[in-house]
Design a protein around this motif. Structure first.
Motif, short mmCIF file in Angstrom:
data_model
loop_
_atom_site.label_atom_id
_atom_site.label_comp_id
_atom_site.label_asym_id
_atom_site.label_seq_id
_atom_site.Cartn_x
_atom_site.Cartn_y
_atom_site.Cartn_z
N CYS A 97 0.84 -1.20 0.00
CA CYS A 97 0.00 0.00 0.00
C CYS A 97 0.88 1.26 0.00
CB CYS A 97 -0.92 0.01 1.22
SG CYS A 97 -2.13 -1.33 1.21
N GLY A 98 0.29 2.38 -0.40
CA GLY A 98 1.04 3.62 -0.43
C GLY A 98 2.10 3.66 -1.51
N GLY A 99 1.88 2.92 -2.59
CA GLY A 99 2.83 2.93 -3.70
C GLY A 99 4.03 2.03 -3.52
N THR A 100 3.91 1.01 -2.66
CA THR A 100 5.05 0.12 -2.40
C THR A 100 4.88 -1.27 -3.01
OG1 THR A 100 4.12 -0.62 -0.28
CG2 THR A 100 5.57 1.31 -0.23
N ALA A 101 3.95 -1.42 -3.95
CA ALA A 101 3.71 -2.74 -4.53
C ALA A 101 4.98 -3.34 -5.11
CB ALA A 101 2.62 -2.65 -5.61
N HIS A 102 5.84 -2.48 -5.68
CA HIS A 102 7.08 -2.98 -6.31
C HIS A 102 8.17 -3.27 -5.27
CE1 HIS A 102 7.68 1.26 -5.60
NE2 HIS A 102 8.96 1.17 -5.91
N LEU A 103 7.92 -2.93 -4.01
CA LEU A 103 8.92 -3.13 -2.95
C LEU A 103 8.58 -4.31 -2.05
CD1 LEU A 103 9.44 0.60 -1.92
CD2 LEU A 103 10.87 -0.78 -3.43
N CYS A 104 7.53 -5.04 -2.39
CA CYS A 104 7.07 -6.14 -1.54
C CYS A 104 6.85 -7.39 -2.38
CB CYS A 104 5.76 -5.76 -0.85
SG CYS A 104 5.78 -4.19 0.05
#
Length: 319
Positions: A97-104
């Motif tokens: 969430c909060g624009g972190t889809a690519h970081l998880c």
């Protein structure tokens, strides 16, 4: 505590109005600090922090609801009130969430407490720390409090409009009167899941309800044996009797998402650390007050934080 006098009595009107009600604050005095917190080798989550102008009384970690984030209206207004009262306000985003889809590498789910616990452990500074969860985020903070039991990691917890029985909540969401809400959630979930790059549009479009999303995607992603197994093991209702810090639960009896019957659980009367404030009206996160400051919820939660600092809740109280 001031009794809740609703602006309207229709739960759908309150739910929708509260979601879109303007929250416009001059936050220039409280600059926002965006941080990416690594919670494991494959995961970074976003935390947005604001600090009061005076020496802080404590810190509050706000955990959003399903497909929400730090910019949700209910987070904005409560963070503002917490800052005004002298608390550090952390807006914690669940993974992806909060624009972190690519970081998880994995998704979030309603019982995933490890990311929040990692942040709380890293953020210990000697200040009293509270966790406040909204809707699905309420399930997360209650479950974590139950897992921790007697702990110094958090001094108190507040859960608002919380589906403490996930299966009952999903069944209620599938009813006809909630269909517009479910479609809205599904649209947001599909967009976020697609952003991870791990699911095709065809896979996502084939799931036509929250239950099907959980059964086909959420549950397998975490090794659960389908949605029913996920709900049974991750619902906060199974952890309420283990909570050993002052805990406030706020729930309207006419919440269109959550059957109030789930709040008849024995722990809510037997566990002295739990306090249930049950209102006749309010819908889902829709606690708009008729007179005075509009956001009744913010007043109640900040009052709870300050009371807990002065004297921890020691006996179960219900309203």
């Amino acid at each position: 505590m001031q009794a809740f006098d609703p602006l309207f009595r229709n739960p759908h009107v309150l739910t929708i109005l509260a979601n879109f009600w303007p929250r416009e604050y001059d936050t220039s005095r409280f600059p926002m600090e965006d941080r990416l917190i690594r919670t494991d080798e494959d995961t970074q989550v976003l935390v947005q922090t604001q600090r009061p102008l005076t020496a802080p009384l404590g810190q509050v970690v706000f955990v959003h609801g399903l497909e929400g984030g730090g910019d949700a209206g209910y987070v904005k207004s409560m963070a503002w009130n917490a800052l005004q009262a002298g608390f550090i306000a952390h807006r914690f985003h669940m993974r992806t969430c909060g624009g972190t889809a690519h970081l998880c590498k994995t998704l979030y789910h309603a019982g995933l407490t490890s990311d929040l616990r990692t942040f709380l452990e890293a953020e210990q500074s000697g200040l009293p720390t509270f966790a406040v969860g909204f809707s699905l985020g309420g399930n997360v903070v209650l479950k974590l409090a139950g897992e921790l039991g007697a702990t110094e990691l958090i001094q108190g917890v507040c859960a608002i409009s919380t589906p403490i029985d996930l299966a009952a909540g999903v069944r209620r969401m599938g009813k006809l009167d909630n269909r517009l809400y479910e479609r809205r959630f599904l649209k947001r979930m599909r967009k976020r899941l697609f952003a991870t790059g791990r699911y095709s549009r065809r896979q996502l479009e084939s799931a036509r309800s929250l239950y099907e999303i959980d059964d086909k995607i959420t549950a397998p992603s975490f090794g659960f044996e389908g949605a029913d197994h996920y709900y049974a093991t991750q619902s906060a209702i199974g952890f309420l009797d283990r909570i050993r810090v002052p805990t406030l639960l706020i729930q309207s009896k006419d919440d269109t998402y959550i059957p109030f019957e789930t709040y008849q659980h024995p722990a809510l009367s037997s566990n002295p650390f739990l306090r249930l404030v049950a209102t006749e009206h309010g819908g889902h996160l829709g606690f708009l007050k008729r007179h005075g400051p509009r956001f009744w919820l913010d007043e109640v939660v900040v009052e709870f934080l300050i009371e807990t600092l002065r004297k921890p809740v020691s006996s179960a109280r219900t309203r």
